[in-house]
Design an enzyme around this catalytic site. Sequence first.
Site, PDB file in Angstrom:
ATOM      1  N   SER A  13       0.851  -1.195   0.000  1.00 35.32           N
ATOM      2  CA  SER A  13       0.000   0.000   0.000  1.00 35.32           C
ATOM      3  C   SER A  13       0.886   1.244   0.000  1.00 35.32           C
ATOM      4  O   SER A  13       2.108   1.152   0.033  1.00 35.32           O
ATOM      5  CB  SER A  13      -0.920  -0.021   1.216  1.00 35.32           C
ATOM      6  OG  SER A  13      -0.157  -0.085   2.376  1.00 35.32           O
ATOM      7  N   SER A  14       0.250   2.393  -0.014  1.00 34.33           N
ATOM      8  CA  SER A  14       0.946   3.693   0.013  1.00 34.33           C
ATOM      9  C   SER A  14       1.887   3.900  -1.165  1.00 34.33           C
ATOM     10  O   SER A  14       2.949   4.497  -1.029  1.00 34.33           O
ATOM     11  CB  SER A  14       1.756   3.868   1.303  1.00 34.33           C
ATOM     12  OG  SER A  14       0.956   3.691   2.413  1.00 34.33           O
ATOM     13  N   LEU A  15       1.520   3.400  -2.322  1.00 31.23           N
ATOM     14  CA  LEU A  15       2.367   3.613  -3.489  1.00 31.23           C
ATOM     15  C   LEU A  15       2.010   4.915  -4.210  1.00 31.23           C
ATOM     16  O   LEU A  15       2.685   5.315  -5.145  1.00 31.23           O
ATOM     17  CB  LEU A  15       2.221   2.447  -4.474  1.00 31.23           C
ATOM     18  CG  LEU A  15       2.894   1.140  -4.079  1.00 31.23           C
ATOM     19  CD1 LEU A  15       2.643   0.091  -5.141  1.00 31.23           C
ATOM     20  CD2 LEU A  15       4.392   1.332  -3.894  1.00 31.23           C
ATOM     21  N   LYS A  17      -1.455   5.721  -5.203  1.00 37.39           N
ATOM     22  CA  LYS A  17      -2.556   5.510  -6.138  1.00 37.39           C
ATOM     23  C   LYS A  17      -3.425   6.762  -6.256  1.00 37.39           C
ATOM     24  O   LYS A  17      -3.852   7.133  -7.344  1.00 37.39           O
ATOM     25  CB  LYS A  17      -3.419   4.365  -5.597  1.00 37.39           C
ATOM     26  CG  LYS A  17      -3.696   3.312  -6.600  1.00 37.39           C
ATOM     27  CD  LYS A  17      -4.575   2.212  -6.008  1.00 37.39           C
ATOM     28  CE  LYS A  17      -4.258   1.830  -4.606  1.00 37.39           C
ATOM     29  NZ  LYS A  17      -5.387   1.689  -3.724  1.00 37.39           N
ATOM     30  N   LEU A  19      -2.572   9.855  -5.759  1.00 35.95           N
ATOM     31  CA  LEU A  19      -1.856  10.886  -6.507  1.00 35.95           C
ATOM     32  C   LEU A  19      -1.862  10.560  -8.001  1.00 35.95           C
ATOM     33  O   LEU A  19      -2.090  11.430  -8.848  1.00 35.95           O
ATOM     34  CB  LEU A  19      -0.415  10.990  -5.984  1.00 35.95           C
ATOM     35  CG  LEU A  19       0.466  11.985  -6.706  1.00 35.95           C
ATOM     36  CD1 LEU A  19      -0.080  13.388  -6.588  1.00 35.95           C
ATOM     37  CD2 LEU A  19       1.893  11.927  -6.166  1.00 35.95           C
ATOM     38  N   ASP A  71      -7.898  11.368  -0.019  1.00 35.08           N
ATOM     39  CA  ASP A  71      -7.588  11.323  -1.450  1.00 35.08           C
ATOM     40  C   ASP A  71      -8.492  12.252  -2.257  1.00 35.08           C
ATOM     41  O   ASP A  71      -8.088  12.759  -3.299  1.00 35.08           O
ATOM     42  CB  ASP A  71      -7.719   9.893  -1.978  1.00 35.08           C
ATOM     43  CG  ASP A  71      -6.408   9.135  -1.814  1.00 35.08           C
ATOM     44  OD1 ASP A  71      -5.345   9.756  -1.966  1.00 35.08           O
ATOM     45  OD2 ASP A  71      -6.450   7.934  -1.516  1.00 35.08           O
ATOM     46  N   CYS A 380     -10.971  26.971  12.603  1.00 36.52           N
ATOM     47  CA  CYS A 380     -11.981  26.211  13.326  1.00 36.52           C
ATOM     48  C   CYS A 380     -11.668  26.211  14.826  1.00 36.52           C
ATOM     49  O   CYS A 380     -11.829  27.241  15.473  1.00 36.52           O
ATOM     50  CB  CYS A 380     -12.102  24.813  12.736  1.00 36.52           C
ATOM     51  SG  CYS A 380     -13.738  24.120  12.988  1.00 36.52           S
ATOM     52  N   LEU A 381     -11.149  25.117  15.375  1.00 38.13           N
ATOM     53  CA  LEU A 381     -10.797  25.140  16.795  1.00 38.13           C
ATOM     54  C   LEU A 381      -9.777  26.262  17.050  1.00 38.13           C
ATOM     55  O   LEU A 381      -9.784  26.889  18.113  1.00 38.13           O
ATOM     56  CB  LEU A 381     -10.204  23.790  17.215  1.00 38.13           C
ATOM     57  CG  LEU A 381      -9.947  23.625  18.707  1.00 38.13           C
ATOM     58  CD1 LEU A 381     -11.256  23.584  19.487  1.00 38.13           C
ATOM     59  CD2 LEU A 381      -9.143  22.357  19.003  1.00 38.13           C
ATOM     60  N   HIS A 519     -12.994  25.807   7.120  1.00 32.51           N
ATOM     61  CA  HIS A 519     -11.708  25.232   6.715  1.00 32.51           C
ATOM     62  C   HIS A 519     -11.301  25.720   5.323  1.00 32.51           C
ATOM     63  O   HIS A 519     -11.571  25.038   4.330  1.00 32.51           O
ATOM     64  CB  HIS A 519     -11.792  23.702   6.733  1.00 32.51           C
ATOM     65  CG  HIS A 519     -11.895  23.144   8.113  1.00 32.51           C
ATOM     66  ND1 HIS A 519     -10.795  22.871   8.883  1.00 32.51           N
ATOM     67  CD2 HIS A 519     -12.975  22.849   8.865  1.00 32.51           C
ATOM     68  CE1 HIS A 519     -11.189  22.406  10.057  1.00 32.51           C
ATOM     69  NE2 HIS A 519     -12.512  22.387  10.077  1.00 32.51           N
ATOM     70  N   GLU A 521      -8.504  25.723   3.977  1.00 28.92           N
ATOM     71  CA  GLU A 521      -7.482  24.854   3.348  1.00 28.92           C
ATOM     72  C   GLU A 521      -8.086  23.848   2.369  1.00 28.92           C
ATOM     73  O   GLU A 521      -7.419  23.395   1.446  1.00 28.92           O
ATOM     74  CB  GLU A 521      -6.659  24.139   4.428  1.00 28.92           C
ATOM     75  CG  GLU A 521      -7.359  23.009   5.195  1.00 28.92           C
ATOM     76  CD  GLU A 521      -8.187  23.465   6.386  1.00 28.92           C
ATOM     77  OE1 GLU A 521      -8.528  24.672   6.453  1.00 28.92           O
ATOM     78  OE2 GLU A 521      -8.505  22.633   7.261  1.00 28.92           O
TER      79      GLU A 521
END
Length: 547
Positions: A13-15, A17, A19, A71, A380-381, A519, A521
């Site tokens: 995992s974390s390859l 995908k 992106l 994602d 926010c917070l 938010h 961002e």
Amino acid sequence: MARYVFITGGGVSSLGKGLASAALGALLQARGFSVRLRKLDPYLNVDPGTMSPFEHGEVFVTDDGAETDLDLGHYERFTGVSARKTDSVSSGRIYSNVLEKERRGDYLGKTIQVIPHVTNEIKDFLRVGEDEVDFMLCEIGGTVGDIEGLPFFEAIRQFAQDKPRGQCIFVHLTLLPYVSASGELKTKPTQHSVKELRSIGIAPDVLLLRSERAIPEKEREKIALFCNVRKEAVIAAYDLKTIYEAPLAYHREGLDQAVLDAFGISPAPKPNLDRWVDVMDRLENAEGEVRVAIVGKYTQLEDAYKSIAEALTHGGMANRTRVRAEWINAELFEREDPSPFLEGFHAILVPGGFGERGTEGKIRAAQYAREKGIPYLGICLGMQMAVIEAARNLAQVKDAGSEEFDHEVGKKRFTPVVYHLKEWIQGNHIVERKHDDDKGGTMRLGAYTATLAAGSRVSEIYHATEIEERHRHRYEVDVRYREALEGCGLTFSGMSPDGRLPEIVEIKDHPWFIGVQFHPELKSKPFAPHPLFADFVRAALEVSRLV
Ligand code: GLN
């Protein structure tokens, strides 16, 4: 009718995908096509809203109020297409829908099974909005062979079979490890992963290979032969200096061409990649650097504040400067004086968060920024903390706090300057929440309008008096403290249209002090940096020039 690209991963995992999917979306757009990106997650949570950021990174919120996988943030940042509730689904959601239908009797007494009931539910999800775009890109979370993922793989196999030939293709991402002992790139894991995929009836059309070394022609041929794909469809995905290089890098390797070829789209429209050339130019030719302290709670995991990190980078791009964001655990300031730690930073950002832990530290960070004239952005917070700080130290509400931290019944510690909102207006109707509602989805979520005071700093930054931003919170600053706080210099410069909910606070007599209940961002893009982040970095740059 949309063409479908299914993006799967294998081996580890974390390859990247997510992106790769986002970059492919950007490349198809660059060739003049419209796209929508979707994520199918195998986990059993109904949505990631109740997951700690430590588990799965940030929860990304869409305009229509869905709490989704991070994602989707990448998808939006690369394509500018606003994600919707219907662009993210998990096994939990699918099963919950199926079980709900079963209880309602919708299946007319049939035995409910993974095939066809669960797979049909997944296919229905895939079809939503298929007439709206040229390409629908659907990423399957996890890796091929995972137990939870099986119904998704089965569903996309059936889906491609249901559609006319040539309307769906499969892109598979694997790792091409380099073994230094033998000095070789190893193709076996890719071969195995493709074998696994084919054993469940899916033959990949395009292979994306994550590799830290250049892939020699010989290896490419071997992979093509063993995995039954065309040689031109074996695409290298090399490590990148920055994620924003992905569209140009994948284009160079021929990803978009391979995808169009797989669909038989010929001649392929020429791409216009100016947007990405400009993005890279701004990143690579930045001058100077500003240091921003992010005083938060989930500081060990970078993904927990993914969109904030990206939005700061975009803010830097707007000013052609680099932003060095450093994460500080707010709890530190509950034990220590913040001054020695915060000295040398050109700006301070306090992000969103939940729960009491670390909040006194955040309040001290806000106080430091206010008193020392350091640019402060509270999100926010982070806005709620700035308001509590001002209430305590300027407006003499000594025990000001948030109801969020007063959960022990009969034991009130704070005067609730920030209170639990039970009822609000969304569009034309009233939304109600009870204290004991389920934790999932009981927040003010998604896009809401705010009216900005004419002449305020924020109205200048936005060049507007009405904005729409995304929310994800349960608590609100109590508007009854407005007069007292404004008397001390903290103006409520953005309000909900009905005037009940404070959306933005700012201090006029300060180089840059802004708190926002939403938010920002989440809406920033590399090619369209969010105005608040762009101006925040500009203010930080000014501070950096003074020292
Ligand atoms: N915990 C706060 C609330 O629920 C802030 C939420 C946030 O920062 N996203 O209002």
